[in-house]
Scaffold this motif. Structure first.
Motif, PDB file in Angstrom:
ATOM      1  N   LEU A 102       0.810  -1.218   0.000  1.00  0.00           N
ATOM      2  CA  LEU A 102       0.000   0.000   0.000  1.00  0.00           C
ATOM      3  C   LEU A 102       0.843   1.268   0.000  1.00  0.00           C
ATOM      4  O   LEU A 102       0.745   2.093  -0.908  1.00  0.00           O
ATOM      5  N   GLY A 103       1.664   1.451   1.052  1.00  0.00           N
ATOM      6  CA  GLY A 103       2.394   2.706   1.183  1.00  0.00           C
ATOM      7  C   GLY A 103       3.395   2.923   0.074  1.00  0.00           C
ATOM      8  O   GLY A 103       3.378   3.952  -0.621  1.00  0.00           O
ATOM      9  N   PHE A 104       4.295   1.962  -0.144  1.00  0.00           N
ATOM     10  CA  PHE A 104       5.316   2.091  -1.173  1.00  0.00           C
ATOM     11  C   PHE A 104       4.687   2.111  -2.562  1.00  0.00           C
ATOM     12  O   PHE A 104       5.143   2.837  -3.454  1.00  0.00           O
ATOM     13  N   GLY A 105       3.645   1.325  -2.752  1.00  0.00           N
ATOM     14  CA  GLY A 105       2.971   1.312  -4.042  1.00  0.00           C
ATOM     15  C   GLY A 105       2.351   2.650  -4.379  1.00  0.00           C
ATOM     16  O   GLY A 105       2.405   3.104  -5.525  1.00  0.00           O
ATOM     17  N   ARG A 106       1.766   3.285  -3.367  1.00  0.00           N
ATOM     18  CA  ARG A 106       1.110   4.581  -3.594  1.00  0.00           C
ATOM     19  C   ARG A 106       2.116   5.699  -3.855  1.00  0.00           C
ATOM     20  O   ARG A 106       1.928   6.509  -4.756  1.00  0.00           O
ATOM     21  N   THR A 107       3.193   5.737  -3.062  1.00  0.00           N
ATOM     22  CA  THR A 107       4.124   6.862  -3.150  1.00  0.00           C
ATOM     23  C   THR A 107       5.167   6.709  -4.252  1.00  0.00           C
ATOM     24  O   THR A 107       5.638   7.706  -4.807  1.00  0.00           O
ATOM     25  N   THR A 108       5.541   5.468  -4.581  1.00  0.00           N
ATOM     26  CA  THR A 108       6.660   5.264  -5.505  1.00  0.00           C
ATOM     27  C   THR A 108       6.271   4.516  -6.770  1.00  0.00           C
ATOM     28  O   THR A 108       6.599   4.949  -7.879  1.00  0.00           O
ATOM     29  N   ILE A 109       5.569   3.378  -6.625  1.00  0.00           N
ATOM     30  CA  ILE A 109       5.267   2.557  -7.795  1.00  0.00           C
ATOM     31  C   ILE A 109       4.223   3.228  -8.696  1.00  0.00           C
ATOM     32  O   ILE A 109       4.350   3.206  -9.920  1.00  0.00           O
ATOM     33  N   ALA A 110       3.196   3.829  -8.099  1.00  0.00           N
ATOM     34  CA  ALA A 110       2.149   4.462  -8.914  1.00  0.00           C
ATOM     35  C   ALA A 110       2.712   5.537  -9.848  1.00  0.00           C
ATOM     36  O   ALA A 110       2.376   5.563 -11.045  1.00  0.00           O
ATOM     37  N   PRO A 111       3.576   6.458  -9.372  1.00  0.00           N
ATOM     38  CA  PRO A 111       4.172   7.423 -10.304  1.00  0.00           C
ATOM     39  C   PRO A 111       5.025   6.760 -11.388  1.00  0.00           C
ATOM     40  O   PRO A 111       5.060   7.234 -12.529  1.00  0.00           O
ATOM     41  N   ASP A 131      -1.584  -4.976   1.486  1.00  0.00           N
ATOM     42  CA  ASP A 131      -0.573  -5.291   2.487  1.00  0.00           C
ATOM     43  C   ASP A 131      -0.695  -6.730   2.962  1.00  0.00           C
ATOM     44  O   ASP A 131       0.130  -7.195   3.743  1.00  0.00           O
ATOM     45  N   ARG A 132      -1.694  -7.444   2.488  1.00  0.00           N
ATOM     46  CA  ARG A 132      -1.843  -8.854   2.868  1.00  0.00           C
ATOM     47  C   ARG A 132      -0.904  -9.700   2.012  1.00  0.00           C
ATOM     48  O   ARG A 132      -0.500  -9.298   0.927  1.00  0.00           O
ATOM     49  N   GLN A 196       3.341  -6.550  10.167  1.00  0.00           N
ATOM     50  CA  GLN A 196       3.271  -6.825   8.739  1.00  0.00           C
ATOM     51  C   GLN A 196       2.985  -8.298   8.512  1.00  0.00           C
ATOM     52  O   GLN A 196       3.753  -9.162   8.943  1.00  0.00           O
ATOM     53  N   ASN A 197       1.879  -8.569   7.815  1.00  0.00           N
ATOM     54  CA  ASN A 197       1.509  -9.926   7.460  1.00  0.00           C
ATOM     55  C   ASN A 197       1.582 -10.837   8.690  1.00  0.00           C
ATOM     56  O   ASN A 197       1.080 -10.513   9.746  1.00  0.00           O
ATOM     57  N   ASP A 198       2.267 -11.983   8.558  1.00  0.00           N
ATOM     58  CA  ASP A 198       2.397 -12.915   9.674  1.00  0.00           C
ATOM     59  C   ASP A 198       3.813 -12.903  10.250  1.00  0.00           C
ATOM     60  O   ASP A 198       4.238 -13.828  10.927  1.00  0.00           O
ATOM     61  N   ASP A 199       4.564 -11.839   9.946  1.00  0.00           N
ATOM     62  CA  ASP A 199       5.942 -11.761  10.413  1.00  0.00           C
ATOM     63  C   ASP A 199       5.987 -11.688  11.941  1.00  0.00           C
ATOM     64  O   ASP A 199       5.057 -11.207  12.590  1.00  0.00           O
ATOM     65  N   ASP A 225       0.625   0.127   9.436  1.00  0.00           N
ATOM     66  CA  ASP A 225       0.941   1.182   8.469  1.00  0.00           C
ATOM     67  C   ASP A 225       2.320   1.760   8.775  1.00  0.00           C
ATOM     68  O   ASP A 225       2.569   2.265   9.866  1.00  0.00           O
ATOM     69  N   GLY A 226       3.226   1.690   7.799  1.00  0.00           N
ATOM     70  CA  GLY A 226       4.582   2.159   7.996  1.00  0.00           C
ATOM     71  C   GLY A 226       4.688   3.639   8.273  1.00  0.00           C
ATOM     72  O   GLY A 226       5.519   4.085   9.078  1.00  0.00           O
ATOM     73  N   ASP A 227       3.865   4.448   7.613  1.00  0.00           N
ATOM     74  CA  ASP A 227       3.907   5.894   7.839  1.00  0.00           C
ATOM     75  C   ASP A 227       3.455   6.242   9.251  1.00  0.00           C
ATOM     76  O   ASP A 227       3.962   7.189   9.872  1.00  0.00           O
ATOM     77  N   VAL A 228       2.506   5.484   9.770  1.00  0.00           N
ATOM     78  CA  VAL A 228       2.000   5.734  11.125  1.00  0.00           C
ATOM     79  C   VAL A 228       3.088   5.483  12.158  1.00  0.00           C
ATOM     80  O   VAL A 228       3.347   6.316  13.034  1.00  0.00           O
TER      81      VAL A 228
END
Length: 308
Positions: A102-111, A131-132, A196-199, A225-228
């Protein structure tokens, strides 16, 4: 194999992946009654029931599981066949299904997808952010973008970016609570946990030379959430395990400082994962090459050490 059968296989794979007649209708641009009728005709033709239906969800019968596995394999074989005979095309084309966090995808991958779409206008990119944990093969993705290694032998991977992890905290927290001098000291500190996940998110593994130590940490704040969690660390709530990708600018500015700088933690390198195939589709090769070219690969600014 005619186009009607290929279309039917694709329809069932999408229905099984989404688990909903209504969602499948939206995905395919059909009405719900049209999807229901199509499923009914499939069952009538095959003489078996492929799905169990409730008012809101569908689940696969044992026959449906078998049909899905075979349909997924057949469609993959067809894609590979078409790619193998058309690899000389000047530009990639077709549908590219990409999954990212979610976070990395939104901020970096989407652009980056936006820039990729301009370079390759004949490729239709479908970006799904979750994130699942995902199963690229069963969920019919062409590739996934994740930090760290995925334990799935059916996948191949290409490293996109080296990414170290650090323990860090705000100067205000360290001034008030003291600076840990050894891994065991972490058990007496407030730690911010990123679920994160089942880590095993509450067990931190540190290494110095050949010596490895695992510490069970505790804290009153945790989030998926990593940003949180990064924001909580900046506000002085505790010690956080974070990657250099996220924390570098705060370490460089001094808003965060590295804790136990003489120890290393398991890295969180960025990988592109994709199902193992003899002939990788041209659009997948082009997108992975684009990631390697475009994702900033330079080492993050060197983290500051805690004085004393």
């Amino acid at each position: 194999m005619n186009n009607d059968i290929v279309s039917e296989l694709s329809f069932f794979v999408i229905l099984a992946r989404l688990g909903s007649l209504a969602a499948t209708a939206r995905e395919l641009g059909l009405t719900p009654p049209a999807v229901t009728k199509r499923l009914m005709l499939m069952g009538r033709r095959l003489g078996v029931r492929l799905l169990n239906r409730t008012t809101r969800r569908v689940s696969l019968t044992s026959e449906g599981e078998t049909y899905l596995a075979q349909a997924t394999r057949i469609l993959a074989d067809i894609r590979d066949m078409e790619e193998s005979v058309s690899s000389g095309r000047a530009a990639p084309k077709g549908l590219l299904r990409v999954n990212a966090t979610l976070g990395f995808g939104r901020t970096t991958i989407a652009p980056l997808v936006s820039a990729f779409a301009r370079r390759y206008p004949d490729v239709e990119v479908r970006l799904q952010l979750t994130d699942r944990p995902i199963n690229l093969v069963e969920d019919a993705y062409d590739l996934g973008i994740r930090f760290g290694e995925l334990p799935d032998t059916r996948l191949s991977a290409r490293k996109i970016l080296s990414n170290q992890r650090y323990l860090c905290a705000s100067p205000a927290y360290l001034k008030k609570n003291g600076v840990p001098r050894a891994p065991q000291d972490l058990a007496r500190h407030r730690c911010i946990l990123h679920r994160q996940n089942d880590d095993s998110y509450s067990t931190w593994k540190l290494q110095k030379g050949r010596k490895q130590e695992s510490v069970k940490v505790h804290g009153s704040l945790s989030s998926n959430d990593g940003d949180v969690v990064l924001g909580w660390a900046l506000e002085g709530h505790g010690i956080l395990l974070r990657s250099e990708w996220d924390a570098a600018k705060y370490l460089d500015s001094g808003r965060l400082q590295v804790v136990l700088p003489d120890y290393t933690l398991p890295s969180a390198d960025l990988y592109a994962y994709y199902p193992s195939r003899q002939q990788q589709p041209a659009r997948v090769r082009a997108f992975i090459d684009f990631l390697v070219e475009s994702v900033p690969a330079a080492t993050a600014p060197r983290p500051r050490r805690i004085p004393g």
